[in-house]
Each structure stands twice: as C-alpha cells, then as structure tokens.
Scaffold this motif. Structure first.
Motif, short mmCIF file in Angstrom:
data_model
loop_
_atom_site.label_atom_id
_atom_site.label_comp_id
_atom_site.label_asym_id
_atom_site.label_seq_id
_atom_site.Cartn_x
_atom_site.Cartn_y
_atom_site.Cartn_z
N ARG A 84 0.79 -1.23 0.00
CA ARG A 84 0.00 0.00 0.00
C ARG A 84 0.82 1.28 0.00
N VAL A 85 1.98 1.27 0.64
CA VAL A 85 2.79 2.48 0.80
C VAL A 85 4.27 2.15 0.63
N ASP A 86 5.09 3.18 0.53
CA ASP A 86 6.53 3.01 0.54
C ASP A 86 7.01 3.06 1.99
N ILE A 87 7.80 2.08 2.37
CA ILE A 87 8.35 2.03 3.72
C ILE A 87 9.54 2.99 3.80
N LEU A 88 9.67 3.66 4.94
CA LEU A 88 10.80 4.56 5.18
C LEU A 88 11.87 3.80 5.97
N PRO A 89 12.94 3.40 5.30
CA PRO A 89 13.95 2.57 5.99
C PRO A 89 14.95 3.41 6.77
N PHE A 90 15.72 2.74 7.59
CA PHE A 90 16.85 3.36 8.28
C PHE A 90 18.04 2.43 8.12
N GLU A 91 19.09 2.96 7.46
CA GLU A 91 20.28 2.16 7.17
C GLU A 91 19.90 0.85 6.49
N GLU A 92 18.97 0.97 5.53
CA GLU A 92 18.50 -0.12 4.68
C GLU A 92 17.65 -1.15 5.42
N ARG A 93 17.31 -0.87 6.66
CA ARG A 93 16.44 -1.78 7.42
C ARG A 93 15.02 -1.24 7.41
N GLU A 94 14.08 -2.10 7.08
CA GLU A 94 12.68 -1.69 7.04
C GLU A 94 12.01 -1.82 8.41
N ILE A 95 12.48 -2.75 9.22
CA ILE A 95 12.00 -2.90 10.60
C ILE A 95 13.16 -2.52 11.51
N ILE A 96 12.93 -1.53 12.37
CA ILE A 96 13.98 -1.03 13.25
C ILE A 96 13.82 -1.66 14.62
N ASN A 97 14.90 -2.23 15.13
CA ASN A 97 14.89 -2.90 16.42
C ASN A 97 15.38 -1.92 17.50
N PHE A 98 14.47 -1.50 18.37
CA PHE A 98 14.83 -0.65 19.50
C PHE A 98 15.05 -1.54 20.73
N LYS A 99 16.28 -1.98 20.89
CA LYS A 99 16.58 -2.95 21.94
C LYS A 99 16.29 -2.40 23.33
N TRP B 103 14.08 -0.39 24.25
CA TRP B 103 12.64 -0.34 24.49
C TRP B 103 11.98 -1.70 24.31
N ASN B 104 12.76 -2.71 23.90
CA ASN B 104 12.23 -4.04 23.62
C ASN B 104 11.05 -3.94 22.66
N ALA B 105 11.31 -3.23 21.55
CA ALA B 105 10.25 -2.94 20.58
C ALA B 105 10.82 -2.91 19.17
N LYS B 106 9.95 -3.12 18.20
CA LYS B 106 10.32 -3.04 16.79
C LYS B 106 9.32 -2.14 16.07
N ALA B 107 9.85 -1.31 15.15
CA ALA B 107 9.00 -0.30 14.52
C ALA B 107 9.26 -0.20 13.03
N LEU B 108 8.25 0.27 12.30
CA LEU B 108 8.38 0.56 10.88
C LEU B 108 7.65 1.85 10.58
N TYR B 109 8.08 2.55 9.52
CA TYR B 109 7.67 3.92 9.27
C TYR B 109 7.23 4.12 7.83
N PHE B 110 6.31 5.08 7.65
CA PHE B 110 5.83 5.42 6.31
C PHE B 110 5.19 6.80 6.37
N TYR B 111 5.01 7.42 5.20
CA TYR B 111 4.38 8.73 5.11
C TYR B 111 2.89 8.59 4.80
N PRO C 257 12.93 8.25 11.04
CA PRO C 257 14.24 7.91 10.48
C PRO C 257 14.60 8.72 9.24
N THR C 258 13.86 9.80 8.95
CA THR C 258 13.97 10.47 7.65
C THR C 258 14.85 11.71 7.65
N ASP C 259 15.18 12.21 8.85
CA ASP C 259 15.88 13.49 8.98
C ASP C 259 15.05 14.65 8.47
N ASP C 260 13.72 14.51 8.50
CA ASP C 260 12.84 15.63 8.17
C ASP C 260 12.92 16.68 9.28
#
Length: 217
Positions: free
Chosen positions: A77-92, A94-102, A188-191
């Motif tokens: 449905r959308v374009d994923i906003l990656p960070f360092e080529e990773r689409e799912i970011i592991n926040f160790k 916070w024991n959480a995983k996140a993904l981003y989009f506009y 993760p976009t530096d906006d």
C-alpha cells in the motif's frame, strides 16, 4: 498513559481522508465539512482543516508479534521509510520493533510492536489490529519547559532520554516524544521538526499551540 483522541490539522482534508480510509482502511466514525475521525483501536484519530499546518510524527501500537506481517501488509500500500537499509527497526532498549511510512501530507507514521506489552494476536494483520495511538512527537526548543507544563497538569514519568535533545514521557501504552528541534531531526527520515499544533484528549487534555501547552477541560 491513555490517548483517547489525537486531533491533528491538515490543509489537504480530502486526500487525507482517502489515504486513511482507502489505503490504510481505517474505519471512518465521523465526518463533517471541516474534519473527520477514524477508529484506531481504543483511540480516535481526527484531522481538522487548517490553512496553516505543519508536519507530524506519531505512532500506533500494534500487537507484539505482528511487525513482520504489518510490514508485508503495508508494502502492498505504501513506501516504507527505511533506516540504514532496514525496514524494521529494532529498539533494543525499548524491547520494541517499529516501521515507518508517510501519509499524503508527509507526516511520519509509525507502527510499533512493544514486546513488554505482551499483546499478541493470532488474527491476520490489518489496521483493525491497531491497539491504540501510542505516541505523538512534540517539537520544541525547550524540552524541560514542555515537560514541566505537562507534569503540572498531572504527574508524568520520564520513560527515556533527558532534557537536552530527546525525552520520552509517559509509558508504553502512551508517550509524548519531546524533541529539541534545534539539534535534532525526525527519525528515520531526517525531516525538519516543527512546532506543530495539535490537541490531545485522554489521561492528559491539552492543546499544543505555538509551542505552548494549554490545558483544556
């Protein structure tokens, strides 16, 4: 901390309505000529028309075991906003995983699976699985002042960070992400981070307007 309703502003009401109802397939619960509201789990997400609006960064909690399914669902449905080529970011930490989009306004949206919540689901992922609105980013040049203003409404804990550049306050159910926009940009976009007006309802009821917290009934 519970966020019952998050009210944001857009100058692009029709396109935002189409995105959230047709692309993200969220349930429309109310619509007027000047606003619309969507069911997002236990929360409401409302957009109101305003000629003057700036970009937001906000997040939804999803089930603790659904980040991979959520990624596959979103990529259709959308374009994923990656960070360092990773689409799912592991926040160790916070024991959480996140993904981003506009969305269509280029607001940064986040789906985050928090393992500590231990809310798992056996259902196939869709946005009906969203648990609640879990974060709203607050741009400011003075994190401590904004923290004090919110804490004066009702005591709130610091979840992570400090008053220098980044401070998450609240808990895993709901967080205000206070960010110093003089020294940091949005992950993760530096906006660019703006002092974007919004209204929050729930355990804390206030309007954030022109960089100030205004308590509401």
């Amino acid at each position: 901390m519970k966020i019952k309703e998050l009210i944001l502003f857009t100058n692009n009401l029709e396109k935002q309505l189409e995105f959230y109802t047709k692309v993200l397939e969220l349930e429309l619960v109310k619509i007027t000529s000047e606003s619309f509201s969507l069911k997002t789990g236990k929360s409401l997400l409302t957009f109101k028309f305003s000629k003057n609006c700036k970009l937001y960064h906000f997040a939804f909690n999803i089930p603790s075991n659904k980040e991979n399914e959520a990624l596959n669902w979103l990529k259709l449905r959308v374009d994923i906003l990656p960070f360092e080529e990773r689409e799912i970011i592991n926040f160790k930490n916070w024991n959480a995983k996140a993904l981003y989009f506009y969305d269509t306004d280029n607001n940064i949206l986040e789906f985050i699976s928090r393992k500590n919540l231990k809310i798992n689901s056996n259902e196939t992922f869709s946005t009906k699985a969203i648990i609640n609105i879990s974060e709203i980013g607050i741009g400011t040049s003075d994190i401590e002042r904004i923290y004090d203003s919110i804490n004066n409404i009702k005591s709130i804990e610091i979840y992570d960070g400090s008053f220098q550049r980044f401070c998450a306050i609240g808990n895993e159910e709901g967080l205000f992400i206070l960010v110093n926009n003089n020294i940091k940009k949005w992950f993760p976009t530096d906006d660019k981070i703006y002092l974007s007006d919004f209204i929050i309802k729930g355990d804390y009821n206030f309007e954030y307007k022109k960089g100030k917290i205004i308590e509401i009934a």
